[in-house]
Design a protein around this motif. Sequence first.
Motif: not given
Length: 391
Positions: A345-353, A376-383, A371-374
Motif C-alpha cells: 500500500p502507498l503508506f508502506r511505500i512512503c514509510e520504507d522509502y 512520522l512515527t512509522a518512519v522514525q521506528r523504521k529508520m 510528515l503526518p504524525p502517523k
Amino acid sequence: MDSTFERHCSELVARERSGHTAVVEDNLLYVWGGYMSIADDEILLPSNEIWVYDLERGVWQVFHMTGEVPPSMSGTCGCSLNGHMYVFGGCDDNGQTSQIYCVNLTDGKYTWRKMIHEMGSAPSPRDKLSCWVYKGRIIYFGGYGHKLLTDVDSRNRSFIVDEASWVEDVFWGWNNEVHVFDPMQASWAEPQTHGRAPAPRAAHASATVGCKGYICGGRVMETRTSDIHCLDLESWTWSEITPVSMTPVGRSWHSLTAVSDNTLFVFGGLSVDCKPMSDGWLLDVETKKWREIEHPFKNKPRLWHTACPGKDSDVIVFGGSCDYILLVDTGHCNDALVFQTQPYPLFRICEDYIAKNVRNFETLRSQLPLLPPKLLTAVQRKMSFYRPSKK
C-alpha cells in the motif's frame, strides 16, 4: 519486488539454528529452540531462552524463560494462538516426544506451562510434523515418530513403517494422522476424516486459508514430493489440488505461508536430488496455478528454516541450513529474509522509502517534521532498521 530485504541490524543477533520454532505477534518475531553444529556435534539450543526480533526497528532481544520449561528440542511443531505460543512434539536428547507446552508472549514474563490433557489421548511421539490453527484449536498433521508394535495395524495405512528403523517391539515411521488439541478444554481428539488422505509423510509444510488447511510436499518414505492437499476443517474432507501449470520440484524441509485469501508462498527446501534450494513460488488455490517469483535471495538456499506471515503480505524467513544437513550440517544461518509477495500500500511505500533514504538527503531530513504524525512515527521506528549494517 524492490522492497524485499535482508537485515539483522542490531549488534545482538540470535544464534544460528535449524529445526527451530518461530511465530510472529504484533510485528515481533519470536524464535525458540532448534539446534546448531559445533565441530562434529549437533547441539540443541537452550530451551529457557527466547529471541525476539522487532521487524520494524531491526533489533534483537533475548529473554530468560521460566516455569515448566520444556527440554531442548528440534523439529517441534510451533504455532501462535491468542497471544500464546504452543509447541508440540519434536526431538530431544532421548528421541521424539509427545508433550505440548504453552507460553504467553504478551505479558513479558515468558513463563512456560506444560499442558496436561483432561480428555482424549495425545498422539504418539513424533517430530517434523505440521499444524493448522482454526477456531481456537490446533490441528496437527503427519510427522515421523515411533509406535509400539501393538499400536501398528498393517491394515491401516495411516502409519508406514520405516523398515530401516526398529528396535524389538518399537517401530519408527511416517504417518498421516490428524489430531486436534483444544487448549480451552485441554482435550485431544482424532476426527474421522473423509476423502483420500495424503500419503504418510514428514518434513512437509502447511498453511491455513479460511476454513481449509493445506499441506505441500515433504518426505514420503524414500521420495520427496510437491503435491498439494487440502483438508476442509469444517467437514474434515480431504481433497488434492491438481495444478494446471508448471509445478515446483519435489522437496522436503521447505516452508508454506498464506499471503492472501487465495495465495500460498513456498520457499526453499531440499530437492529430490538432495540439493538445498532457494526458489520461491506462489500458488493460487482457486485457479490452481503455480508461479515462480523473482527475489534477491537466490544465493541463499534454506532448508529446515521457519517462515512467518508479516504485515502487508510479507513473509519472514529465519534461520535454517544452507547445506544438505544429513551430510554436511555446518551451514546453519541466523539472518532474517523478508519477502515481499504482494504490492505494498502507498503508506508502506512512503514509510520504507523515507526511512531508507533520510540519512542520505539533507532536504528530506529537514522535512521530516512536516510528515503526518502517523507516518512520522512509522518512519522514525523504521529508520533504525535501515541504519548501516556493521558486517
